[in-house]
Design a protein around this motif. Structure first.
Motif: not given
Length: 304
Positions: A80-81, A223-224, A267, A226, A302-304
């Protein structure tokens, strides 16, 4: 005579085709991947070696979401990076995706490239140190478990951080001791005695056996990722000017929803301010920080 030879040749070809069809139907090609071994074809002349210490038998993937192990979708480095972030094995380069704001004064003092390197050092600390595999709860810690943070610190900061490490190792359930580290260190509060899995809160659990990391083997712990633009300013309170880098960031750790029997994610938001010193005339090191966590949030994975 010639027609007899043609007839015989046609019969031989038909027999070969028939045998080939039969072999193809009884030995179809198998899928080769992490979750199963290659299957030799019927005409292979070599045999698959039996599992040994150097050729371990792959663990079967669960057919449906399970608290036993994180899903295969979160394998690899930082799923998700952003596309601009590059990875090679476990090494991740965040710098191509780092952007700054308000950096004019700092660029006049240090130069544009140096300022970008400082911002990159701040982002790398967040995702390389703060969001680490140590976030998965474990029963206890040793000082060496946190040594991976030290290379990112300025020499004048190392001794102070070692003292914080020792305090945390002695009292891992102390909220103050954890906050002083600047790292995400989840402790599994609310896990009943004898539970199979460690509680992540709100009806979710960490994958694998309680207080172990086996549920995340060959899986990413986070994951993910931001983050915001890195706000840059100059601090002149010391003998040498320093860069102050401020950013907001977040990342999610995969967890299992026991009620819905599905893969979820937890998160953890971050607000971070770093003081960076330019060591050896080039490299930037963390000289201090103020890091706080925002409100934790659960959602479907959910992966971005």
């Amino acid at each position: 005579m010639r027609s007899q030879w043609i007839t015989m040749l046609a019969g031989v070809i038909a027999a070969v085709v028939l045998v080939s069809v039969v072999i193809g139907l009884t030995s179809p090609d198998g899928k080769v991947g992490d979750d199963e071994q290659a299957k030799p074809s019927a005409t292979a002349t070599t045999t698959t070696p039996s599992p040994t210490a150097t050729t371990p038998t792959p663990e079967p993937e669960p057919s449906r979401p399970s608290a036993a192990r994180a899903p295969g979708s979160v394998a690899g480095a930082w799923p998700g990076r952003p596309d601009a972030v590059t990875a090679s094995g476990t090494s991740v380069d965040w710098c191509p995706a780092v952007r700054t704001t308000g950096a004019a004064e700092a660029e006049d003092v240090f130069g544009k490239a140096a300022v970008h390197d400082a911002a990159c050092a701040a982002v790398t600390f967040v995702f390389g140190k703060r969001y680490s595999r140590l976030a998965i709860p474990r029963p206890s810690y040793a000082p060496r478990d946190l040594d991976f943070v030290l290379p990112a610190l300025a020499p004048s900061t190392v001794d102070a951080f070692r003292a914080r490490i020792n305090r945390f190792v002695a009292t891992p359930d102390s909220v103050d001791a954890r906050d002083e580290l600047g790292l995400v260190m989840l402790r599994g509060e609310g896990t009943p005695a004898g539970a199979k899995h460690t509680s992540a809160g709100n009806g979710r659990v960490f994958y694998g056996k309680a207080y172990s990391t086996n549920g995340y083997r060959h899986r990413a712990a986070w994951v993910n990722p931001t983050w915001s633009k890195v706000a840059i300013s100059v601090d002149r309170s010391k003998a040498e000017p320093r860069i102050v880098a401020t950013l907001d960031a977040s990342a999610a750790i995969p967890v299992f929803n026991t009620a819905e029997r599905r893969d979820d994610m937890l998160t953890v938001p971050t607000h971070a301010l770093f003081y960076l010193r330019q060591e050896s005339g080039k490299d930037w090191a963390i000289g201090g920080w103020r890091i706080t966590s925002g409100a934790y949030d659960f959602a479907k994975l959910r992966l971005m």
